[in-house]
Design a protein around this motif. Sequence first.
Motif, PDB file in Angstrom:
ATOM      1  N   GLU A 140       4.157  19.315 -14.198  1.00  0.00           N
ATOM      2  CA  GLU A 140       4.153  17.871 -13.951  1.00  0.00           C
ATOM      3  C   GLU A 140       5.563  17.305 -13.921  1.00  0.00           C
ATOM      4  N   ALA A 141       6.444  17.819 -14.773  1.00  0.00           N
ATOM      5  CA  ALA A 141       7.831  17.347 -14.781  1.00  0.00           C
ATOM      6  C   ALA A 141       8.541  17.726 -13.485  1.00  0.00           C
ATOM      7  N   THR A 142       8.350  18.960 -13.039  1.00  0.00           N
ATOM      8  CA  THR A 142       8.988  19.408 -11.800  1.00  0.00           C
ATOM      9  C   THR A 142       8.463  18.632 -10.599  1.00  0.00           C
ATOM     10  N   GLY A 143       7.156  18.513 -10.497  1.00  0.00           N
ATOM     11  CA  GLY A 143       6.568  17.758  -9.396  1.00  0.00           C
ATOM     12  C   GLY A 143       6.958  16.295  -9.440  1.00  0.00           C
ATOM     13  N   GLY A 144       6.985  15.738 -10.649  1.00  0.00           N
ATOM     14  CA  GLY A 144       7.367  14.334 -10.796  1.00  0.00           C
ATOM     15  C   GLY A 144       8.787  14.071 -10.345  1.00  0.00           C
ATOM     16  N   LEU A 145       9.707  14.958 -10.701  1.00  0.00           N
ATOM     17  CA  LEU A 145      11.105  14.789 -10.298  1.00  0.00           C
ATOM     18  C   LEU A 145      11.270  14.912  -8.784  1.00  0.00           C
ATOM     19  N   LEU A 146      10.614  15.884  -8.180  1.00  0.00           N
ATOM     20  CA  LEU A 146      10.719  16.064  -6.728  1.00  0.00           C
ATOM     21  C   LEU A 146      10.160  14.860  -5.972  1.00  0.00           C
ATOM     22  N   LEU A 147       9.013  14.370  -6.422  1.00  0.00           N
ATOM     23  CA  LEU A 147       8.431  13.197  -5.761  1.00  0.00           C
ATOM     24  C   LEU A 147       9.272  11.948  -6.013  1.00  0.00           C
ATOM     25  N   SER A 148       9.843  11.845  -7.210  1.00  0.00           N
ATOM     26  CA  SER A 148      10.696  10.693  -7.523  1.00  0.00           C
ATOM     27  C   SER A 148      11.907  10.649  -6.592  1.00  0.00           C
ATOM     28  N   LEU A 149      12.523  11.813  -6.371  1.00  0.00           N
ATOM     29  CA  LEU A 149      13.671  11.875  -5.469  1.00  0.00           C
ATOM     30  C   LEU A 149      13.281  11.458  -4.058  1.00  0.00           C
ATOM     31  N   ARG A 150      12.111  11.901  -3.614  1.00  0.00           N
ATOM     32  CA  ARG A 150      11.670  11.537  -2.257  1.00  0.00           C
ATOM     33  C   ARG A 150      11.342  10.050  -2.179  1.00  0.00           C
ATOM     34  N   PHE A 151      10.629   9.517  -3.163  1.00  0.00           N
ATOM     35  CA  PHE A 151      10.251   8.098  -3.133  1.00  0.00           C
ATOM     36  C   PHE A 151      11.463   7.181  -3.288  1.00  0.00           C
ATOM     37  N   SER A 152      12.551   7.688  -3.876  1.00  0.00           N
ATOM     38  CA  SER A 152      13.739   6.853  -4.083  1.00  0.00           C
ATOM     39  C   SER A 152      14.373   6.411  -2.771  1.00  0.00           C
ATOM     40  N   PHE A 153      14.037   7.093  -1.669  1.00  0.00           N
ATOM     41  CA  PHE A 153      14.530   6.675  -0.358  1.00  0.00           C
ATOM     42  C   PHE A 153      13.739   5.486   0.191  1.00  0.00           C
ATOM     43  N   ASP A 154      12.572   5.207  -0.402  1.00  0.00           N
ATOM     44  CA  ASP A 154      11.695   4.154   0.118  1.00  0.00           C
ATOM     45  C   ASP A 154      11.530   2.971  -0.826  1.00  0.00           C
ATOM     46  N   MET A 155      12.005   3.093  -2.064  1.00  0.00           N
ATOM     47  CA  MET A 155      11.782   2.028  -3.050  1.00  0.00           C
ATOM     48  C   MET A 155      12.858   2.106  -4.121  1.00  0.00           C
ATOM     49  N   PRO A 156      12.977   1.088  -4.978  1.00  0.00           N
ATOM     50  CA  PRO A 156      13.966   1.124  -6.065  1.00  0.00           C
ATOM     51  C   PRO A 156      13.789   2.355  -6.939  1.00  0.00           C
ATOM     52  N   VAL A 157      14.882   2.827  -7.541  1.00  0.00           N
ATOM     53  CA  VAL A 157      14.875   4.076  -8.301  1.00  0.00           C
ATOM     54  C   VAL A 157      13.874   4.038  -9.452  1.00  0.00           C
ATOM     55  N   GLY A 158      13.827   2.916 -10.175  1.00  0.00           N
ATOM     56  CA  GLY A 158      12.897   2.804 -11.298  1.00  0.00           C
ATOM     57  C   GLY A 158      11.458   2.966 -10.871  1.00  0.00           C
ATOM     58  N   ARG A 159      11.080   2.270  -9.798  1.00  0.00           N
ATOM     59  CA  ARG A 159       9.717   2.373  -9.303  1.00  0.00           C
ATOM     60  C   ARG A 159       9.453   3.772  -8.739  1.00  0.00           C
ATOM     61  N   ALA A 160      10.454   4.346  -8.069  1.00  0.00           N
ATOM     62  CA  ALA A 160      10.301   5.689  -7.503  1.00  0.00           C
ATOM     63  C   ALA A 160      10.029   6.709  -8.617  1.00  0.00           C
ATOM     64  N   PHE A 161      10.744   6.568  -9.724  1.00  0.00           N
ATOM     65  CA  PHE A 161      10.556   7.467 -10.863  1.00  0.00           C
ATOM     66  C   PHE A 161       9.130   7.344 -11.408  1.00  0.00           C
ATOM     67  N   TYR A 162       8.674   6.115 -11.578  1.00  0.00           N
ATOM     68  CA  TYR A 162       7.316   5.883 -12.093  1.00  0.00           C
ATOM     69  C   TYR A 162       6.259   6.388 -11.111  1.00  0.00           C
ATOM     70  N   TYR A 163       6.430   6.071  -9.831  1.00  0.00           N
ATOM     71  CA  TYR A 163       5.488   6.515  -8.813  1.00  0.00           C
ATOM     72  C   TYR A 163       5.452   8.035  -8.726  1.00  0.00           C
ATOM     73  N   GLY A 164       6.637   8.659  -8.804  1.00  0.00           N
ATOM     74  CA  GLY A 164       6.707  10.104  -8.703  1.00  0.00           C
ATOM     75  C   GLY A 164       5.904  10.794  -9.794  1.00  0.00           C
ATOM     76  N   PHE A 165       6.080  10.351 -11.032  1.00  0.00           N
ATOM     77  CA  PHE A 165       5.379  10.993 -12.148  1.00  0.00           C
ATOM     78  C   PHE A 165       3.901  10.617 -12.169  1.00  0.00           C
ATOM     79  N   PHE A 166       3.560   9.403 -11.779  1.00  0.00           N
ATOM     80  CA  PHE A 166       2.154   9.004 -11.725  1.00  0.00           C
ATOM     81  C   PHE A 166       1.404   9.895 -10.744  1.00  0.00           C
ATOM     82  N   HIS A 167       1.961  10.065  -9.534  1.00  0.00           N
ATOM     83  CA  HIS A 167       1.272  10.863  -8.523  1.00  0.00           C
ATOM     84  C   HIS A 167       1.307  12.354  -8.844  1.00  0.00           C
ATOM     85  N   ALA A 168       2.344  12.806  -9.543  1.00  0.00           N
ATOM     86  CA  ALA A 168       2.395  14.216  -9.957  1.00  0.00           C
ATOM     87  C   ALA A 168       1.286  14.511 -10.962  1.00  0.00           C
TER      88      ALA A 168
END
Length: 448
Positions: A140-168
């Motif tokens: 979950e940590a690995t998937g969350g970080l990878l998704l967070s990095l990808r989402f950070s291109f589309d939204m603020p970093v804080g939200r990207a981090f939360y979205y990444g781990f939620f979806h992971a």
Amino acid sequence: MIQKKVGKLHLDPPKTLVVGFALIILLGAFLLTLPVSTVDGWGLPWLDALFTATSATCVTGLIVVDTGSTFTLFGQIVILSLIQVGGLGFMTIATLFALLIRKRISLKERLLLQESLNQISIEGIVRLVKMILVFTAITEATGGLLLSLRFSFDMPVGRAFYYGFFHAISNFNNAGFDLMGNFSSLTHYVEDPVVTLVVCTMIILGGIGFIVVSDVFEYRRSRRLTLHTKVVLFTTACLVIIGTTLIFILEFNNPKTLQPLSPLGKVLGSLYQSVTARTAGSNTLSIGDMRHSSLFLIIILMFIGASPGSTGGGIKTTTFATLIGAVIAQIKGKEDVIFFRQRLLPHVIYKSLTVAVSGMFLVVMMTMILSITEGGAEFLAILFEVTSAFSTTGLSMGLTPSLSPIGKMMIILTMFAGRVGPLTIAFALAQRKQKEYYRFPKGKIMIG
């Protein structure tokens, strides 16, 4: 008198699992009715809260309200917590806390873990739980970080981090809840290789079963895989490849799904729908716009589901493989079902048949009931929704938000039965087996 009353309250492992899941669902439903859980400050109506809590705890993903736009951060955290507890099993989470405070795991707790994780014996059960917890945290940590990095291109970093781990967490536990809004799931990322491949990997790792993961990790030392692991990996690979190929062919010229996409996008879209149909629930193609042939294929994949001891549902890959093996053996005139030069015992075949028929009976019965209560709905949509609920998949053709109160209750019961398991519920409600002191004479009937 006190001892007699305590004895009456004793619950065996199957009953404990049923009651435990029910209590967690009720607690989650209560929290979602609180004003702090929803954006409008009113809280969810009780039936909708119960539906959402059941869907999260049973890691299904069917929703009557949009998760991203309806719930506050508190409400979303409640849902995410229910997903994690439901995916790993409340006994696994309880064991985690026991290990943290250095509490000894009792025999009763080991028996509960055995039932929860669908293991044959309690030998090494605590070691398996430790492996599950470590593997889950790392994945979950690995998937969350990878998704967070990808989402950070589309939204603020804080939200990207939360979205990444939620979806992971949601997809590793095969739940399928998302925060993208407007019931859109991950359709905006249909041609994105990072999101598609990361999420597909998370779904597969969560769906093959923790005992398989443990066996694969031990391969370097033992240089052998168990028959269970071989059957799970082979069946999973076949279902993913066949599902991807058929969806690609069936949807290739569909202007509402694959046709507008690039060649790579067509492959990624087909792959994602094939993988997610195996009880995950998120989607990158519009499910309601897919052709009937594709939807029926997804129904079959959903009914088969994930593997034993995993975060997914369905009748399980090993059950499906055993039944196919039995059919092939009968056609060839052989008495034994052989997998990888090993013979399956008769009771395994009987249990597979019981699980499959029980699941089919539940799906048929609930489909008939919803055909009555949801008279204006298309039959395929009803069958799709019921199968999705039973297999704890969460894919939807759009029927769930418009269900009647009775329809919602039927889907709630179906999700609960699909997660806890029809056999577990049957054993929990049934009396203890009695020893048979005599057998009836053999009889013959004609088959086929």
